[in-house]
Every structure is written in structure tokens, then in C-alpha cells.
Design a protein around this motif. Structure first.
Motif, PDB file in Angstrom:
ATOM      1  N   ILE A 511      56.400   4.380  54.829  1.00  0.00           N
ATOM      2  CA  ILE A 511      57.447   5.323  54.451  1.00  0.00           C
ATOM      3  C   ILE A 511      58.318   5.653  55.653  1.00  0.00           C
ATOM      4  O   ILE A 511      57.947   5.420  56.807  1.00  0.00           O
ATOM      5  N   ALA A 512      59.495   6.206  55.357  1.00  0.00           N
ATOM      6  CA  ALA A 512      60.408   6.729  56.375  1.00  0.00           C
ATOM      7  C   ALA A 512      60.800   5.675  57.399  1.00  0.00           C
ATOM      8  O   ALA A 512      61.066   5.993  58.567  1.00  0.00           O
ATOM      9  N   GLY A 513      60.830   4.424  56.989  1.00  0.00           N
ATOM     10  CA  GLY A 513      61.274   3.362  57.886  1.00  0.00           C
ATOM     11  C   GLY A 513      60.372   3.128  59.073  1.00  0.00           C
ATOM     12  O   GLY A 513      60.841   2.724  60.153  1.00  0.00           O
ATOM     13  N   LEU A 514      59.078   3.356  58.913  1.00  0.00           N
ATOM     14  CA  LEU A 514      58.135   3.190  60.018  1.00  0.00           C
ATOM     15  C   LEU A 514      57.700   1.739  60.213  1.00  0.00           C
ATOM     16  O   LEU A 514      56.838   1.459  61.040  1.00  0.00           O
ATOM     17  N   GLY A 515      58.291   0.826  59.474  1.00  0.00           N
ATOM     18  CA  GLY A 515      57.935  -0.581  59.622  1.00  0.00           C
ATOM     19  C   GLY A 515      56.963  -1.033  58.557  1.00  0.00           C
ATOM     20  O   GLY A 515      56.882  -0.455  57.470  1.00  0.00           O
ATOM     21  N   SER A 516      56.206  -2.053  58.874  1.00  0.00           N
ATOM     22  CA  SER A 516      55.275  -2.612  57.900  1.00  0.00           C
ATOM     23  C   SER A 516      53.994  -3.029  58.592  1.00  0.00           C
ATOM     24  O   SER A 516      53.947  -3.263  59.798  1.00  0.00           O
ATOM     25  N   LEU A 517      52.957  -3.142  57.778  1.00  0.00           N
ATOM     26  CA  LEU A 517      51.640  -3.530  58.255  1.00  0.00           C
ATOM     27  C   LEU A 517      51.270  -4.849  57.584  1.00  0.00           C
ATOM     28  O   LEU A 517      51.239  -4.949  56.359  1.00  0.00           O
ATOM     29  N   GLY A 518      51.009  -5.891  58.396  1.00  0.00           N
ATOM     30  CA  GLY A 518      50.679  -7.202  57.837  1.00  0.00           C
ATOM     31  C   GLY A 518      49.257  -7.245  57.321  1.00  0.00           C
ATOM     32  O   GLY A 518      48.312  -7.353  58.107  1.00  0.00           O
ATOM     33  N   LEU A 519      49.097  -7.158  56.014  1.00  0.00           N
ATOM     34  CA  LEU A 519      47.758  -7.158  55.430  1.00  0.00           C
ATOM     35  C   LEU A 519      47.179  -8.569  55.321  1.00  0.00           C
ATOM     36  O   LEU A 519      46.007  -8.796  55.600  1.00  0.00           O
ATOM     37  N   LEU A 520      48.023  -9.516  54.906  1.00  0.00           N
ATOM     38  CA  LEU A 520      47.514 -10.878  54.716  1.00  0.00           C
ATOM     39  C   LEU A 520      48.666 -11.867  54.794  1.00  0.00           C
ATOM     40  O   LEU A 520      49.710 -11.672  54.174  1.00  0.00           O
ATOM     41  N   THR A 521      48.467 -12.906  55.568  1.00  0.00           N
ATOM     42  CA  THR A 521      49.373 -14.053  55.591  1.00  0.00           C
ATOM     43  C   THR A 521      48.547 -15.298  55.287  1.00  0.00           C
ATOM     44  O   THR A 521      47.517 -15.532  55.919  1.00  0.00           O
ATOM     45  N   SER A 522      48.999 -16.055  54.299  1.00  0.00           N
ATOM     46  CA  SER A 522      48.213 -17.199  53.832  1.00  0.00           C
ATOM     47  C   SER A 522      49.087 -18.438  53.745  1.00  0.00           C
ATOM     48  O   SER A 522      50.218 -18.387  53.243  1.00  0.00           O
ATOM     49  N   THR A 523      48.566 -19.544  54.241  1.00  0.00           N
ATOM     50  CA  THR A 523      49.204 -20.850  54.062  1.00  0.00           C
ATOM     51  C   THR A 523      48.179 -21.803  53.474  1.00  0.00           C
ATOM     52  O   THR A 523      47.052 -21.880  53.949  1.00  0.00           O
ATOM     53  N   GLN A 524      48.584 -22.501  52.444  1.00  0.00           N
ATOM     54  CA  GLN A 524      47.707 -23.459  51.781  1.00  0.00           C
ATOM     55  C   GLN A 524      48.477 -24.754  51.546  1.00  0.00           C
ATOM     56  O   GLN A 524      49.640 -24.721  51.135  1.00  0.00           O
ATOM     57  N   SER A 525      47.844 -25.855  51.827  1.00  0.00           N
ATOM     58  CA  SER A 525      48.472 -27.161  51.601  1.00  0.00           C
ATOM     59  C   SER A 525      47.479 -28.077  50.893  1.00  0.00           C
ATOM     60  O   SER A 525      46.268 -27.959  51.082  1.00  0.00           O
ATOM     61  N   SER A 526      48.021 -28.969  50.094  1.00  0.00           N
ATOM     62  CA  SER A 526      47.150 -29.887  49.345  1.00  0.00           C
ATOM     63  C   SER A 526      47.836 -31.239  49.199  1.00  0.00           C
ATOM     64  O   SER A 526      49.068 -31.330  49.160  1.00  0.00           O
ATOM     65  N   ARG A 527      47.025 -32.276  49.125  1.00  0.00           N
ATOM     66  CA  ARG A 527      47.495 -33.627  48.855  1.00  0.00           C
ATOM     67  C   ARG A 527      46.588 -34.269  47.820  1.00  0.00           C
ATOM     68  O   ARG A 527      45.372 -34.073  47.845  1.00  0.00           O
ATOM     69  N   TYR A 528      47.208 -35.024  46.941  1.00  0.00           N
ATOM     70  CA  TYR A 528      46.470 -35.668  45.848  1.00  0.00           C
ATOM     71  C   TYR A 528      47.040 -37.076  45.664  1.00  0.00           C
ATOM     72  O   TYR A 528      48.264 -37.250  45.590  1.00  0.00           O
ATOM     73  N   ARG A 529      46.176 -38.048  45.609  1.00  0.00           N
ATOM     74  CA  ARG A 529      46.600 -39.414  45.328  1.00  0.00           C
ATOM     75  C   ARG A 529      45.672 -40.023  44.290  1.00  0.00           C
ATOM     76  O   ARG A 529      44.456 -39.787  44.293  1.00  0.00           O
ATOM     77  N   GLU A 530      46.264 -40.788  43.399  1.00  0.00           N
ATOM     78  CA  GLU A 530      45.492 -41.363  42.297  1.00  0.00           C
ATOM     79  C   GLU A 530      45.976 -42.780  42.015  1.00  0.00           C
ATOM     80  O   GLU A 530      47.176 -43.061  42.050  1.00  0.00           O
ATOM     81  N   GLU A 531      45.029 -43.654  41.735  1.00  0.00           N
ATOM     82  CA  GLU A 531      45.303 -44.991  41.228  1.00  0.00           C
ATOM     83  C   GLU A 531      44.498 -45.163  39.942  1.00  0.00           C
ATOM     84  O   GLU A 531      43.349 -44.753  39.874  1.00  0.00           O
TER      85      GLU A 531
END
Length: 842
Positions: A511-531
Motif C-alpha cells: 500500500i501507499a506506493g511502498l513497492g512490492s515484495l517478490g513472493l515467487l518467480t518461476s521459469t519452466q521449459s519443456s521439450r517434446y519429440r515424437e516419431e
């Protein structure tokens, strides 16, 4: 006038451009023959032609595309035949086999179509249509039902000849009803359910094959023509983002019920939904412009504009087709709280499609397509309600918001289909590429705000901002034998490469422009190959009995990685990665028996699966609960069906009974504060389906669709805390749609009026006795719709009312999004919507 096809025994008649003097063409043909051979020779040819038409000959012509069948008829019968390509385009035939007089063979080929035959002045047989369908007054419409052709088995064939349940939704019928998105399309398909995401798409299921809203991998394959869409893995929300395609030059939509694993592969274990688009016409310059407006009860106005343009580049060789639309959505949900607003779910959807068709030779066809669709919404369409009473928590279609929500889905899809007809078989090379980017903001202040406030954190809002990307490139080679032979076969090779990412952040804005608190940052990557290699073989044992067997051998490899940081994780980042591979096999066995010329019965046994994948284990993960990988889940479906055109083809009936055994079911489980996937439990689904279309006269048409489903767990689902015998969620025991349309003439203009009713039975949002997904029974509801329209020579006007009585119906309920256990989030059926469309063809 369009080019006229004829046999090689006739002198070639040069093509002429389209003219209003259509009646002159037969005279030109007759005059040319007279000048070349003389009237006496012409009379002799006519007598010989009649003799040809009377003597019996051996014919073996496959069912399917009518043009191909007529070409085969000319080759096998040696009969002089003339027809317009435009007259026969889009029609299908059952084919013909046996020793018959050519005249009788031709009659059987044309059976079920509005086409007629006559003898030309030169002795040739002319196939023609009395008048264009669009120009025929309503009172002169044929009484028999239209012939419907589908590509469910990767062949063009009449829907009655396909040994499975296939429903076809024509684009014209959908537009008349005011349908604009996937939820509208499947609304009149009992047994097909779409759990709302609050904007577009959601979780699409068929025949009750769902474990609830948390679905990592899709159970329904979605195609545009022969191009696959979506993802096969769980890495980037593949199970909850089916292609929600607008009315972008669609011809019809096919719904293939039951597992389609042998031909369509992974993720088609409960069925396939296929968008079939209009193909370019190499003969005629044409197009249309459409305008529409709508108003929703309690919401804002909507506007739709669409245009289609077909341009022949070279007659009978090349054409290009352009289509574009924009749909402005007025919105009908409101928000209260710091981010309050009216009609927060308003937005727009824009789309474009370009299709190029090349036929440089009779054998070679090249189709190149590109589709782009961009969906914007200012917010999500949800209502907060009390789970004890299922009434609004504050007021209808309203929720508490502390942060603005937004949604955007940009989809790009490209396809190249190269087809070569060897005569004995047809080779297709299908190349496709897909790029999807989804940006989404969700307000979860109601879930995390109270806990943060208890810790004396001066929190104003807690939004989750996420970006999902899906990339897919596939290549398929398919060789399909001629139809109508004793042994028919199909063989294919499929290569698929997918890449996905799901990156997001959850911050506590102070509140009141006090900034922000980083609760969670998530990065996920996936690869899939099929024959995969696949094929099927059909043995036509007798003219009445055919047996089919199919097999698909696949191999997939997956990689998955994730990284989480923030206050909820702790001072050390949670990094993890995993890999998996498996080689699933799917099977098909079917038998079809022709009871009469207009009825068939079939039995079909088929298997299906969803790929497994890696679990990205954390340091705190309990290895006794979660394994490094989870396996594919699979099923066997047994189906008995009957299809018939009865009462002189005025009544079409399709009925099916099925029994599905689902094992190794994929379901979520939690450990150390994170969610993983495990295989646990089994289920059995028993059901029946019925489709009726009745046209007792030229003026009246009655339709009915119904589905009854009994879907239950046969083993405990430990991850969900559900016991054996519990019904599966989000599936009504019974659902049906009924409709009637009256065609008539108004001031000598074709007109229609119709009414339909959609009933959806009670459904459970969770499982009885489960704490992870608690039981909340959603009441049954019935919606009534109206349609009316009139067709003038230069334009047509249609009007519709959806949900005439403004009935309140709950589509889906989500729990666990608020700290208050009695407060849940729900998606509702759209309120009463009134619309008007104007279509101007040229």
C-alpha cells in the motif's frame, strides 16, 4: 461458366469465362459436334451411346468424393459424360460395385445428391443441377436430407459409412445460431464438455474422460483440416488451451467421438475436434461481407465484421482465398474492490487466413495456408459465489478484484499439404508449424492477502503475471490406397517437435506506493519429440461386410526444467530438471456390416493414450509419494453402433453404445508445497449416444441429440482423495438438445424460423469425500434459443436469441482460489443474448 469435365472420347470444348447466357453452353457443345461429324454421325453416336448405357458392365467404384467417382465411372464404363465441376463439388457418394447397366450404375453413384441426368444432343450423358441451392425458394427445397461428407478416417466418405460416431456442425447453422467461439460450438453437442477458463478455451473433454479442472495433458485432439494444434505434453498448459477458433471461413466442424489414437496419435484418447475450412475455388471470383451486432443482458454491445474473397489465379489451376474477421465483445461481468469496473471481460478477437491452392496437373495438388488469431480481454469472466447456496457472494456476475486482470492469446498456424495421386494410391506430405503466446494476469489477493496481513505485511494486491509459449513443428507422410477395392490400406510416418515455456511471477504490491515484495518467480521449459509409424488395413470381405485393423507405434522423448525463487521458496533457489521416454502402442479393430442400401451396423474396439512425462523433483519432495517420471495413461473403448437413412432418406439416425476402461490415470499429487503428477486409480465410463435428423416435408426439419454417461472410478484416486465408485466430475448423467426449423417463403424470398432447447443435467465439480477437490453439485439447467432469417437475392439477414429465458446455469466451479473456504469462483452460461447478422455475397 465453369469448366465442363468430359470423357476423353469427346472432342475438347474450350473453357469460356463466366457469362450470364448459361443456356447457350449445351447449344455450343451440340453445334461443335455437328460441325465435326455431321448430323448423321451424331445420330449414330447417340444410338451407340444408348446401347452403351443398356449393356451390363463390371464397375468397382469407391465411395467418397463424387468427382473422383464420376471420373472412375467414365474410365470403367467408357461412357461419354459431361458435368460441371461446381455442380458436383462437395458431394459424396457411396460408390457402386458389381455388374450393372451403366445407367443404373450412374444412378447409384448419384443417389442421395440433388443432381439429375439427361441425354445431350451429341449422345453424351449430362449430369446437372436444376438450379443453385441458394437461389431455390424455401418451398422448393428438396425433402430428403443432405449428403454429408467427412474426413474422419483420413478419406473423404459419407458420414454414414464411417464406423464410429461423427457429428458434423455446419458453419451456416452455427452462424444462424449466433455461435462465435468453441464454447458456443460444443454447446449443442451432448457428451462434449468445455470447462471455462474465464476467457477463451478451457478444458475440452468427450464422453466423460476427465479427472477435473487440473488436467496437464489434453484428452481431445484439435485439428485445422489436417494440421494438428496444441501441445502433446504438460509443459506449457497444453491440457487447458485448445484452439478456440472464431468463424474464420469455416465450412464445418467435425466431432469424432471415442479414441482416435491410430490415426491421430497422442492426446486423442477421448476424441478429435476438427475445424474444416473452405478451400479456394479455381473457377469463380467470389466473396462475401458480413456484419453483425449483439446485445447481452446486463452487458455491453458486441459487433462483428467479416470478409471472404476468393480469387482464381488461373482457371482450374490456381486460386487464393483471403478471410478476415473482427469480433468486439461487450462483456457482462463486473468487479468490485480496488480494481472495480464494469464489463471487465470485454475485449476483441481478430483473425485472418490466407489459403493458396495449386493444381498444376491432374495428379498434383498443393495447399498452403496461414492463419493468425489474436484474442484480447480486459479481464476474466468469473463470478464469486457461496458454495453452500450457489448464490452470488455479492451480486450476479461480480467478483472482488484488487488487481486488474488481462488476457491475450496470439496464435499463428501454418500448413503445407502436397498431394499426389498415383491412381493406385494417394500420397500426402503435410508440414505444419504453430506458435502460440499467452499473456495472463490473475488476481490471487483473496488467497494470499489474509495470510500476508496476518504477518503485518501492508499488502494491497497479489497478482500473478504469466507468459506461456507453445511452439510446434510437425511433418507427416501418408499413403492412402484407392477406395472400393477388396483390400484398402493406409500407411503413414509422423514426426513432431514441440517446445514450451511457462514463466511467471507473483508479487505482493504494498500500500501507499511502498513497492512490492517478490513472493515467487518461476521459469519452466519443456521439450517434446515424437516419431510414429501408423497404418490400417480394411478387408471388404463381401459387398456387405468389411473388417478393419489399425496400429500405431510411437516413441517420444521429453525434457523438462524449472527454477523457482522468492519469499515462498526461501533463500536458496529451487532448481530441478527431468527427462523421460516411452514407446506407447495403440490399436484399432472394427467391423462394419451393411444391412441395406441405407443402413449399417458396426463394432469398434480402439485404444488411446496420453504421453507420460518427467516430474521435476525438489529437494523437499517425498520420493515415496512422487516418482521421477509418470507414465502414459491409456484406455480401451468398445463401441457398438447403428447408422441409417430411413423413410425415403427423410430420417437420419445414428446410435451408439460404448464401454471405456481407463487405467493408470494421470492425476495431481502434492509434496513439499509443490504439485506433481502421478499414475493412480482407474475408471470406467459407460454411455450411449443418439442423433436424429428428420425432414418430413420440404418445410419442416426436426433435430435431436442425446447422451447418457455413467463415469465412475473403479479404483481409489489417492492423489485426489477420491474412493472407488465415485462419479467423475464435470460430466452430466444426461444431456440433450432438441430443435425444429420451419422453412417458408416470405414475399417470394426464402425464410426460416427455428427454436431449440439444450438440457444439461447435474454435475459434480469435484469428488464426494475429497478434500483436495471437494464435491459441489452443480444444478441442471435448460436453455432455449431462437433463430430466424430471410434470404434476398443480393443479401441475407438472420437474427437469433440465445438463452431466451435468461436462465442461470453454472458451467464450472473452481475451489482453492480464496482463503475463505465457502467462497468459490464459477463460470456461468452467457446471459440472454440478442443478435442480428447481415451477409452480402458477391
Amino acid at each position: 461458366m465453369n469448366r465442363i469435365e468430359q470423357s476423353a472420347t469427346l472432342p475438347s470444348v474450350p473453357s469460356v469465362k463466366k457469362s450470364k447466357r448459361v443456356i447457350l453452353r449445351p447449344l455450343v457443345i451440340a453445334g461443335t459436334c455437328a460441325l465435326m461429324g455431321g448430323l448423321s454421325t451424331q445420330a449414330q453416336a447417340q444410338g451407340q451411346g444408348q446401347g452403351q448405357m443398356q449393356a451390363q458392365q463390371s464397375f468397382d467404384i469407391a465411395g467418397g468424393d463424387l468427382k473422383s467417382a464420376l471420373d472412375a465411372y467414365v474410365a470403367q464404363g467408357g461412357v461419354q459424360l459431361i458435368y460441371k465441376v461446381d455442380d458436383v463439388k462437395g458431394f459424396a457418394t457411396r460408390g457402386v460395385k458389381g455388374a450393372l447397366a451403366p445407367q443404373e450404375a450412374l444412378a447409384r453413384i448419384l443417389e442421395g445428391t440433388p443432381l439429375l441426368t439427361r441425354r445431350g444432343d451429341d449422345g453424351a450423358v449430362v449430369v446437372y443441377t436444376a438450379a443453385p441451392v441458394a437461389a431455390r425458394p424455401a418451398t422448393e427445397e428438396p425433402q430428403s436430407l443432405d449428403s454429408v461428407t467427412v474426413t474422419a478416417t483420413r478419406r473423404r466418405e459419407p458420414v454414414r459409412e464411417v464406423p464410429m460416431q461423427v457429428n458434423v456442425m455446419k458453419a451456416e447453422t452455427l452462424e444462424r445460431a449466433g455461435a462465435k467461439n468453441l464454447a458456443d460450438y460444443v454447446a449443442e453437442q451432448p457428451g462434449v464438455n468445455l470447462t471455462s477458463s474465464g476467457s477463451v478455451g478451457g478444458t475440452l473433454t468427450m464422453r466423460g474422460l476427465t479427472m477435473g479442472p487440473v488436467q496437464g495433458i489434453a484428452t481431445v485432439g484439435v485439428y485445422v483440416d489436417d494440421v494438428a494444434t496444441g501441445l502433446s505434453s504438460a509443459g506449457a498448459n497444453g491440457g487447458n488451451t485448445p484452439l478456440d477458433m472464431g468463424m474464420l471461413d469455416l465450412n464445418h466442424i467435425e466431432v469424432l467421438r471415442g479414441p482416435q489414437g491410430t490415426l491421430y496419435g497422442a492426446g486423442a484418447m477421448s476424441g478429435v475436434l476438427k475445424y474444416v475450412t473452405n478451400q479456394p475455388d479455381t473457377m469463380e471470383f467470389a466473396g462475401s461481407v458480413k456484419f453483425g451486432t449483439s446485445w447481452t443482458q446486463g452487458g455491453g454491445p458486441g459487433f462483428t465484421t467479416a470478409a471472404v474473397l476468393n480469387v482464381p489465379l488461373k482457371e482450374d489451376v490456381a486460386a487464393v482465398r483471403f478471410a478476415a474477421f473482427t469480433d468486439q465483445v461487450g462483456g457482462s461481468y463486473d468487479a468490485v474492490g480496488p480494481a472495480r469496473g464494469r464489463k471487465v471481460d470485454r475485449g476483441h478477437t481478430d483473425g485472418g487466413r490466407v489459403s493458396l491452392l495449386l493444381t498444376p496437373t491432374r495428379e498434383l495438388t498443393v495447399r498452403l495456408t496461414g492463419t493468425v488469431q489474436d484474442v484480447h480481454r480486459k479481464g476474466l469472466g468469473f463470478e464469486e459465489m457461496d458454495k453452500r447456496t450457489l448464490r452470488p457472494w455479492t451480486r450476479e456476475r461480480t467478483r472482488q478484484l484488487s488487481a486488474n486482470e488481462s488476457f491475450r492469446n496470439l496464435t499463428q498456424l501454418f500448413g503445407l499439404d502436397v498431394e499426389y495421386d498415383f491412381g493406385w494410391a494417394r500420397l500426402n506430405s503435410i508440414t505444419s508449424a504453430q506458435d502460440v503466446k499467452i499473456n495472463n494476469t490473475v488476481d490471487v489477493t483473496g488467497l494470499y492477502g489474509p495470510a500476508l496481513s496476518a504477518l503485518r505485511v501492508p499488502v494491497a494486491s497479489v497478482p500473478i503475471n504469466s507468459t506461456v509459449e507453445q511452439h510446434r513443428v510437425s511433418q507427416e507422410f501418408r499413403l492412402t490406397s484407392r477406395s472400393g477395392t477388396t483390400i484398402e490400406w493406409l500407411a503413414g510416418l509422423y514426426l513432431n517437435r514441440e517446445r514450451g515455456s511457462n514463466n511467471g511471477a507473483m508479487d505482493a504490491n504494498l500500500i501507499a506506493g511502498l513497492g512490492s515484495l517478490g513472493l515467487l518467480t518461476s521459469t519452466q521449459s519443456s521439450r517434446y519429440r515424437e516419431e510414429a509409424v501408423y497404418g490400417d488395413l480394411t478387408w471388404n470381405v463381401t459387398p456387405a461386410l468389411s473388417l478393419t485393423g489399425g496400429l500405431r507405434l510411437a516413441r517420444n522423448n521429453q525434457k523438462y526444467a524449472s527454477r523457482q525463487t522468492g519469499q515462498l521458496v526461501g533463500p536458496v533457489a529451487a532448481d530441478a530438471a527431468g527427462t523421460s521416454s516411452e514407446s506407447p502402442t495403440t490399436y484399432l479393430a472394427a467391423a462394419k456390416y451393411t444391412l441395406s442400401e441405407t443402413s449399417t451396423a458396426y463394432f469398434r474396439a480402439a485404444s488411446g493414450y496420453r504421453p507420460g512425462g518427467p516430474n521435476v523433483l525438489k529437494a523437499s519432495t517425498d520420493r515415496n509419494v512422487v516418482q521421477p517420471t509418470y507414465s502414459s495413461d491409456s484406455l480401451w473403448s468398445y463401441e457398438l453402433g447403428y447408422k441409417a437413412d430411413l423413410l425415403d432418406r427423410t430420417l437420419s439416425l445414428e446410435a451408439a453404445l460404448y464401454d471405456i476402461e481407463w487405467s493408470g490415470v494421470q492425476q495431481p499429487t502434492r509434496s513439499g508445497g509443490f504439485t506433481f503428477v502421478t499414475n493412480a486409480g482407474a475408471a470406467r465410463i459407460k454411455g450411449s449416444e443418439l442423433t436424429l435428423n428428420w425432414k418430413p416435408s420440404k418445410e419442416w426439419r426436426f433435430t435431436a441429440n442425446a447422451a447418457a454417461i455413467d463415469a465412475r472410478l473403479t479404483e481409489d484416486a489417492t492423489g485426489l482423495g477420491a474412493k472407488a465408485g465415485t462419479r467423475l466430475p464435470h460430466t452430466p448423467r444426461f444431456a440433450t438438445t432438441l430443435g425444429v426449423t420451419r422453412n417458408f417463403s416470405l414475399a417470394d424470398h426464402p425464410a426460416y424460423v427455428g427454436i431449440s432447447a439444450r438440457y444439461t443435467g447435474k454435475r459434480d465439480a469435484g469428488y464426494r469425500g475429497s478434500a483436495a477437490l471437494p464435491s459441489i453439485m452443480m444444478p441442471a439447467y435448460t436453455l432455449v434459443d431462437l433463430q430466424a432469417g430471410i434470404d434476398f437475392k443480393t443479401f441475407s439477414v438472420s437474427a437469433y436469441v440465445r438463452n431466451l429465458t435468461n436462465r442461470r446455469g453454472i458451467v464450472s466451479i473452481e475451489t482453492g482460489l480464496n482463503a475463505n473456504p465457502n467462497l468459490v469462483t464459477a463460470a456461468l452460461v452467457p446471459a440472454r443474448t440478442i443478435g442480428l447478422n447481415v451477409n452480402v455475397p458477391f
